[in-house]
Design a protein around this motif. Structure first.
Motif, mmCIF file in Angstrom:
data_model
loop_
_atom_site.group_PDB
_atom_site.id
_atom_site.type_symbol
_atom_site.label_atom_id
_atom_site.label_comp_id
_atom_site.label_asym_id
_atom_site.label_seq_id
_atom_site.Cartn_x
_atom_site.Cartn_y
_atom_site.Cartn_z
ATOM 1 N N ASP A 41 31.655 62.441 67.021
ATOM 2 C CA ASP A 41 32.952 62.458 67.705
ATOM 3 C C ASP A 41 33.175 63.783 68.420
ATOM 4 O OD1 ASP A 41 33.462 59.925 66.776
ATOM 5 O OD2 ASP A 41 34.860 60.538 65.210
ATOM 6 N N ALA A 42 32.757 64.877 67.789
ATOM 7 C CA ALA A 42 32.936 66.199 68.399
ATOM 8 C C ALA A 42 32.146 66.310 69.693
ATOM 9 C CB ALA A 42 32.508 67.289 67.414
ATOM 10 N N VAL A 43 30.910 65.835 69.691
ATOM 11 C CA VAL A 43 30.110 65.854 70.919
ATOM 12 C C VAL A 43 30.790 65.011 71.999
ATOM 13 C CG1 VAL A 43 27.906 65.217 71.959
ATOM 14 C CG2 VAL A 43 27.943 66.272 69.693
ATOM 15 N N ALA A 44 31.292 63.846 71.605
ATOM 16 C CA ALA A 44 31.961 62.958 72.563
ATOM 17 C C ALA A 44 33.201 63.618 73.162
ATOM 18 C CB ALA A 44 32.330 61.639 71.879
ATOM 19 N N ILE A 45 33.975 64.308 72.332
ATOM 20 C CA ILE A 45 35.166 64.998 72.833
ATOM 21 C C ILE A 45 34.766 66.124 73.785
ATOM 22 C CG2 ILE A 45 37.103 66.481 72.167
ATOM 23 C CD1 ILE A 45 37.306 64.787 69.585
ATOM 24 N N GLY A 46 33.730 66.876 73.414
ATOM 25 C CA GLY A 46 33.256 67.943 74.294
ATOM 26 C C GLY A 46 32.794 67.411 75.634
ATOM 27 N N LEU A 47 32.031 66.318 75.628
ATOM 28 C CA LEU A 47 31.552 65.710 76.866
ATOM 29 C C LEU A 47 32.673 65.005 77.616
ATOM 30 C CD1 LEU A 47 28.142 64.210 75.677
ATOM 31 C CD2 LEU A 47 28.481 66.214 77.135
ATOM 32 N N GLY A 48 33.749 64.700 76.903
ATOM 33 C CA GLY A 48 34.878 64.036 77.551
ATOM 34 C C GLY A 48 35.442 64.829 78.710
ATOM 35 N N GLU A 49 35.295 66.147 78.677
ATOM 36 C CA GLU A 49 35.778 66.980 79.784
ATOM 37 C C GLU A 49 34.997 66.699 81.062
ATOM 38 O OE1 GLU A 49 38.228 69.376 81.764
ATOM 39 O OE2 GLU A 49 38.454 68.958 79.614
ATOM 40 N N VAL A 50 33.726 66.347 80.934
ATOM 41 C CA VAL A 50 32.913 66.007 82.110
ATOM 42 C C VAL A 50 33.482 64.764 82.783
ATOM 43 C CG1 VAL A 50 30.615 65.373 82.932
ATOM 44 C CG2 VAL A 50 30.864 67.016 81.044
ATOM 45 N N LEU A 51 33.725 63.721 81.985
ATOM 46 C CA LEU A 51 34.230 62.476 82.543
ATOM 47 C C LEU A 51 35.626 62.657 83.119
ATOM 48 C CD1 LEU A 51 31.806 61.497 80.849
ATOM 49 C CD2 LEU A 51 33.130 59.461 80.294
ATOM 50 N N THR A 52 36.444 63.451 82.458
ATOM 51 C CA THR A 52 37.806 63.671 82.924
ATOM 52 C C THR A 52 37.816 64.299 84.314
ATOM 53 O OG1 THR A 52 38.629 63.920 80.667
ATOM 54 C CG2 THR A 52 39.969 64.870 82.408
ATOM 55 N N TYR A 53 36.823 65.128 84.618
ATOM 56 C CA TYR A 53 36.792 65.827 85.898
ATOM 57 C C TYR A 53 36.149 65.007 87.011
ATOM 58 C CZ TYR A 53 36.494 69.823 89.074
ATOM 59 O OH TYR A 53 36.644 70.681 90.144
ATOM 60 N N LEU A 54 35.293 64.066 86.659
ATOM 61 C CA LEU A 54 34.603 63.277 87.679
ATOM 62 C C LEU A 54 35.523 62.187 88.245
ATOM 63 C CD1 LEU A 54 31.071 62.856 86.058
ATOM 64 C CD2 LEU A 54 31.710 64.375 87.947
ATOM 65 N N PRO A 55 35.252 61.728 89.462
ATOM 66 C CA PRO A 55 36.110 60.710 90.077
ATOM 67 C C PRO A 55 35.993 59.353 89.378
ATOM 68 C CG PRO A 55 34.699 61.792 91.703
ATOM 69 C CD PRO A 55 34.190 62.190 90.366
ATOM 70 N N SER A 56 37.094 58.637 89.344
ATOM 71 C CA SER A 56 37.134 57.211 88.968
ATOM 72 C C SER A 56 36.906 56.921 87.496
ATOM 73 C CB SER A 56 36.104 56.407 89.789
ATOM 74 O OG SER A 56 36.293 56.618 91.172
ATOM 75 N N VAL A 57 36.679 57.942 86.673
ATOM 76 C CA VAL A 57 36.484 57.694 85.244
ATOM 77 C C VAL A 57 37.358 58.669 84.449
ATOM 78 C CG1 VAL A 57 34.161 56.727 85.358
ATOM 79 C CG2 VAL A 57 34.457 59.208 85.245
ATOM 80 N N SER A 58 37.524 58.385 83.189
ATOM 81 C CA SER A 58 38.295 59.286 82.336
ATOM 82 C C SER A 58 37.573 59.451 81.008
ATOM 83 C CB SER A 58 39.710 58.746 82.105
ATOM 84 O OG SER A 58 39.674 57.473 81.496
ATOM 85 N N GLY A 59 37.656 60.650 80.462
ATOM 86 C CA GLY A 59 37.002 60.928 79.195
ATOM 87 C C GLY A 59 37.979 60.841 78.035
#
Length: 406
Positions: A41-59
């Motif tokens: 879960d921690a890795v997923a939350i950390g990587l969630g910032e990548v998705l949050t910044y990219l277009p059309s997807v959310s982390g």
């Protein structure tokens, strides 16, 4: 984008923990409640910032409650997750206990996400905007609910086209999913059929669709010709002389096949320009990789996944001694790979260098390495439990023997 290190501060049961992540495989073992899933879960939350910044997807991000470490009924001032990539890129995500000045004064200075955003701007977003080639990182998190496949019942609402960033849609939610991969496969088959009709040849195929087919056959040699049929709508594979709906397969088949189809579809959607999209760089988390798998499948699942997705970094949890002993076989194969051998079963094993593998015994407050520095193999701490079971059996057998002798 592969990860080198995970650092936790006051995250759930972990007041402080730093974990080195291996290039190809990181294995997490431990009893229920030890915190194995917490690390995923921690890795997923950390990587969630990548998705949050990219277009059309959310982390994903921290939960409203439950993520900040608590001790003696007192929440820590903050929780922080820091990720470092193999290329030296570092960022962190922070959640405060509250917004008071006192709490703020108790939080050590962090990295933030500025460096990550600059990297994504340069390597992905600006290239995308300018129509230049770029490689999209692939992430995927498969939780224990993956056994419950989300199979669509009709084509109503199916999109007609797909964008590359869709490869990251819901990528870090560990919930059950399969529908998006199903829809993508359906649309790509229709596109392939149109090309075959235009060129009047059934030999015409789409490379990205072929990649998914290869992944399925690589992990399931007894299955072939995967495709979608209508009336009723279903995903079908051939097993011997039988055509089987995915829903007709055993839990073991469904669990692993659903994962393989989803992951291969994500790589193909993310990077269709690659000769083999299965070679996309990816970070893949799997909770209980042995879920619903027969021991024979447990022996080969890691090797098959690593072989099929050669540039993916897998972070997995397990309770299974079969998984651990199978991994030792792969590590041993690396050590003897240059020696003459004629055993076909050994020759078929994928060699794994100990430098590409990490394994940890996870406890509520810490994680200790299971890789023996001298042998380069895993010290299987699960076997002690099996030895204890055997010892109990031996004691009863001795009692029986003594009774008969008396």
């Amino acid at each position: 984008m592969k990860l080198k290190r995970l650092t936790l501060e006051n995250f759930r049961s972990k007041p402080a923990l730093t974990l080195a992540l291996a290039e190809r495989l990181t294995l997490l073992m431990g009893e229920n409640g030890s915190g194995k899933t917490t690390l995923l879960d921690a890795v997923a939350i950390g990587l969630g910032e990548v998705l949050t910044y990219l277009p059309s997807v959310s982390g994903i991000t921290f939960k409203k409650q439950g993520d900040i470490h608590q001790q003696l009924n007192q929440l820590a001032p903050y929780t922080r997750i820091t990720l470092e990539t193999k290329q030296g890129l570092m960022w962190d995500r922070l959640k405060r206990r509250d917004n008071s000045k006192k709490t703020a004064s108790q939080i050590p200075q962090g990295l933030g996400v500025k460096a990550l955003k600059q990297h994504l701007d340069k390597e992905v977003i600006e290239r995308w905007v300018n129509g230049e080639p770029f490689t999209l990182p692939v992430f995927a998190y498969y939780g224990v609910s993956r056994a419950l496949l989300d199979l669509p019942q009709s084509r109503k609402g199916f999109p007609k086209s797909h964008e590359r960033f869709e490869a990251l849609t819901d990528a870090l939610t560990a919930n059950t999913r399969f529908k998006s991969a199903f829809v993508w496969f359906y649309n790509k088959e229709n596109e392939e059929h149109r090309l075959q009709k235009q060129q009047k040849s059934f030999d015409v195929t789409l490379p990205e669709l072929d990649a998914v087919r290869r992944a399925i056959v690589a992990l399931f040699p007894d299955l072939s010709e995967p495709h979608i049929e209508l009336n009723p709508l279903r995903f079908v594979v051939r097993q011997g002389d039988e055509w089987l709906d995915l829903a007709q397969l055993s839990d073991g088949y469904q669990t692993l096949l659903g994962l393989v189809i989803d992951l291969s579809a994500r790589t193909a959607l993310a990077n269709p320009h690659l000769n083999n999209p299965l070679e996309s760089e990816a970070v893949v988390m799997i909770d209980e990789v042995d879920l619903h798998l027969h021991p024979e499948w447990q022996r080969r699942v890691l090797g098959d996944l690593l072989y099929t997705f050669p540039n993916a970094q897998f972070i997995v949890t397990t309770h299974s001694p079969f998984i651990v002993e199978a991994l030792n076989n792969h590590l041993k194969k690396w050590q003897v790979k240059n020696l003459p051998m004629t055993d076909p079963e050994i020759e078929a094993l994928m060699p794994l260098s100990s430098s590409d593998v990490a394994a940890y015994a996870v406890f509520p407050g810490q994680a200790s390495s299971l890789i023996d520095s001298e042998s380069g193999l895993l010290d299987d701490q699960l076997l002690q439990h099996f030895n204890a079971i055997n010892l109990l059996y031996d004691k009863m057998r001795d009692i029986e023997w003594e009774q008969r002798q008396g």
